[in-house]
Design an enzyme around this catalytic site. Structure first.
Site, PDB file in Angstrom:
ATOM      1  N   GLU A   1      -5.494  -8.071  -0.708  1.00 47.39           N
ATOM      2  CA  GLU A   1      -6.402  -7.950   0.706  1.00 47.39           C
ATOM      3  C   GLU A   1      -7.688  -7.486   0.022  1.00 47.39           C
ATOM      4  OE1 GLU A   1      -4.840  -5.195   3.527  1.00 47.39           O
ATOM      5  OE2 GLU A   1      -2.677  -5.550   3.050  1.00 47.39           O
TER       6      GLU A   1
ATOM      7  N   GLU B   1       0.768  -1.230   0.132  1.00 52.28           N
ATOM      8  CA  GLU B   1      -0.017  -0.088   0.042  1.00 52.28           C
ATOM      9  C   GLU B   1       0.726   1.161  -0.025  1.00 52.28           C
ATOM     10  OE1 GLU B   1      -2.932  -0.224   3.193  1.00 52.28           O
ATOM     11  OE2 GLU B   1      -4.030  -1.694   1.902  1.00 52.28           O
TER      12      GLU B   1
HETATM   13  O1  AHR Z   1      -5.315  -5.721   6.910  1.00 55.05           O
HETATM   14  C1  AHR Z   1      -5.353  -4.830   7.654  1.00 55.05           C
HETATM   15  C2  AHR Z   1      -4.503  -3.523   6.996  1.00 55.05           C
HETATM   16  O2  AHR Z   1      -5.177  -3.091   5.978  1.00 55.05           O
HETATM   17  C3  AHR Z   1      -3.215  -3.896   6.401  1.00 55.05           C
HETATM   18  O3  AHR Z   1      -2.195  -3.746   7.240  1.00 55.05           O
HETATM   19  C4  AHR Z   1      -2.898  -2.967   5.554  1.00 55.05           C
HETATM   20  O4  AHR Z   1      -2.286  -3.326   4.201  1.00 55.05           O
HETATM   21  C5  AHR Z   1      -4.321  -2.487   4.967  1.00 55.05           C
HETATM   22  O5  AHR Z   1      -4.574  -1.315   5.135  1.00 55.05           O
END
Ligand code: AHR
Length: 502
Positions: free
Chosen positions: A292, A173
């Protein structure tokens, strides 16, 4: 009563379903690692401190790939803190989650745990506070057989065989202002390209994932992907997408249609990647790693983080959300979206795996149990085989505040020509009405219903908790039947269903 109709034809394929679509994510965050997968002293702990009850659930979930060690955590992580004798490992500040990292678990331990649960390890390097040299070092430590300082160090640390990690994420990210080391798209693109080129000098066959956007709502969404891919197109294999969904202001109709947003997100990133492909006259098609995704109640609870200069707890309870049946229906629908895009999305990670916005929950010294969201994932991972099919779906629609006009019924089908049969995954997004689905199966030949499972509840907010661990789970749907050239099935309101034919 809602009526919808779909046609399943095994000759109209989207593409093969990569098993990596059923991946998950383990971050050093809260109690995901410590008190989650690792709890020496727990009655089920093995001789290395890993909870057997958790490992059994991870296997049942069917997780194929696990992204590790973060997440935001990785952008401040020094991987070498987590190797060698445990008593010599430093305790460090984890700035991402305002916690103390004890480093009891590191690369070698997590790789060993991944092997025990039968999952592939997908490793993220720190491009926040670190860069090219650090990525090369961890790659040498992990993948070189022996004969160099870092590979010999791994051997000396008790892991004679290389970990042979194939998939590597180039940071996490990096478009987000919250990320340690965040910079402009140009800055990240340049660092990612240099890191990728250097890593490929060790092993040209690595599969590399460059950071896309943290969500489709980011102000830089689209231009970030273009800039990053223009610099890295020839060096990487995947661009990542991240997305978390939640009901905003009690708007459940929009929440139930979250997969519409995921569809558009994937298609926009694919279009942007194809734009760069055209600019470069490239013949290579960029894959998407949706590494994610989940339901996450960020606005209800905030992105929990502790504060205070003297307050850096070890494994605090963070992001421990209890998921409802409605949340599980949305998770099932997000899996439908991923499968529908199997030609572009060839890796994905449910975020996360244990305790932290997770399908599996644990209590220290106590039980481990399945959240509602466990079920659509486990059933889909088990039943979606072979190729994703293009469906002809006729469904009534409704107006949603966030996504416009959306279908009430969503579905995807998969077909395994090697005898695995056909699976259809369906959701009914309506909050009050039953739906009657007619599936034209004439092109499948003489198939009958093998299994039909539906997850729903009279109370869509019902959940599995420590006190009531089995409140909600899929039950056999007795309405599924073959009738001439069709299979019909009834779907209750706010429900997710898996149907297999063979
Ligand atoms: O999954 C929780 C968080 O969400 C992770 O650390 C990050 O990559 C995202 O913003």
């Amino acid at each position: 009563m809602i009526s919808a109709h779909l046609t399943v034809d095994p000759y109209f394929t989207v593409g093969p379903i990569n098993r990596r679509l059923f991946g998950a994510f383990v971050e050093h965050l809260g109690r995901c690692v410590y008190d989650g997968i690792y709890e020496p002293g727990h009655p089920t702990a093995d001789d290395q401190g890993y909870r057997e009850d958790v490992m059994a659930l991870v296997r049942e979930l069917g997780v194929t790939t696990i992204r590790y060690p973060g997440g935001n955590f990785v952008s401040g992580y020094r991987w070498e803190d987590g190797i060698g004798p445990r008593e010599q490992r430093p305790r460090r500040l984890d700035l991402a989650w305002h916690s103390t990292e004890t480093n009891e678990v590191g690369l070698d331990e997590f790789a060993a745990w991944s092997r025990k649960v039968g999952s592939e390890l997908m490793y993220a390097v720190n491009l926040g506070t670190r860069g090219v040299q650090d990525a090369l070092d961890v790659l040498e430590y992990a993948n070189i057989r022996s004969g160099t300082r870092l590979s010999d160090l791994r051997v000396a640390n008790g892991t004679p065989r290389p970990h042979d990690i194939r998939m590597w994420c180039l940071g996490n990210e990096m478009d987000g202002a919250w990320q340690l080391g965040h910079g402009s798209a140009q800055e990240y693109a340049s660092l990612a390209a240099k890191t990728a080129r250097a890593m490929r000098q060790i092993d040209p066959g690595l599969e590399l994932v460059v950071c896309g956007s943290s969500s489709a709502q980011m102000a830089t969404f689209g231009s970030w992907e273009r800039t990053v891919l223009e610099a890295t197109y020839d060096e990487v294999d995947y661009i990542s997408c991240h997305a978390y969904y939640e009901p905003k202001d009690g708007d459940h109709p929009s929440f139930l249609a979250s997969a519409v947003n995921m569809d558009r997100f994937i298609e926009s990133v694919a279009a942007t990647a194809d734009h760069v492909k055209a600019e470069r006259r490239s013949t290579k098609t960029m894959h998407i790693a949706f590494d994610e995704w989940n339901v996450w109640y960020q606005s209800r609870y905030g992105v929990e983080k502790l504060t205070g200069i003297d307050d850096w707890p070890v494994a605090p309870r963070l992001l421990e959300h209890t998921y409802s049946v409605m949340d599980a229906v949305v998770v099932g629908n997000l899996l439908i979206s991923l499968i529908r895009h199997a030609d572009r999305v060839t890796a994905a990670s449910l975020a996360q795996l244990v305790n932290v916005i997770a399908p599996i929950m644990t209590e220290p010294g106590g039980p481990a149990w399945r959240q509602t969201t466990f079920y659509p994932f486990a059933f889909t991972a088990r039943l979606a085989r072979g190729e994703a099919l293009e469906l002809k779906l006729d469904s009534p629609t409704y107006d949603s505040a966030r996504h416009g006009e959306v279908a009430v019924i969503d579905a995807v089908a998969t077909h395994d020509a090697d005898g695995g049969g056909t699976a259809v995954f369906l959701v009914n997004r309506d909050e009050t009405a039953d739906a009657e689905i007619e599936i034209d199966v004439r092109m499948l030949g003489e198939v009958g219903v093998r299994e039909a499972w539906t997850l729903s509840d009279k109370d869509p907010h019902a959940a599995n908790t420590l006190e009531q661990q089995d409140r909600a789970r899929p039950v056999a749907n007795p309405t599924a039947r073959r009738d001439g050239g069709s299979v019909t099935i009834s779907l209750p309101p706010v429900s997710w269903t898996a149907l297999t034919l063979g």
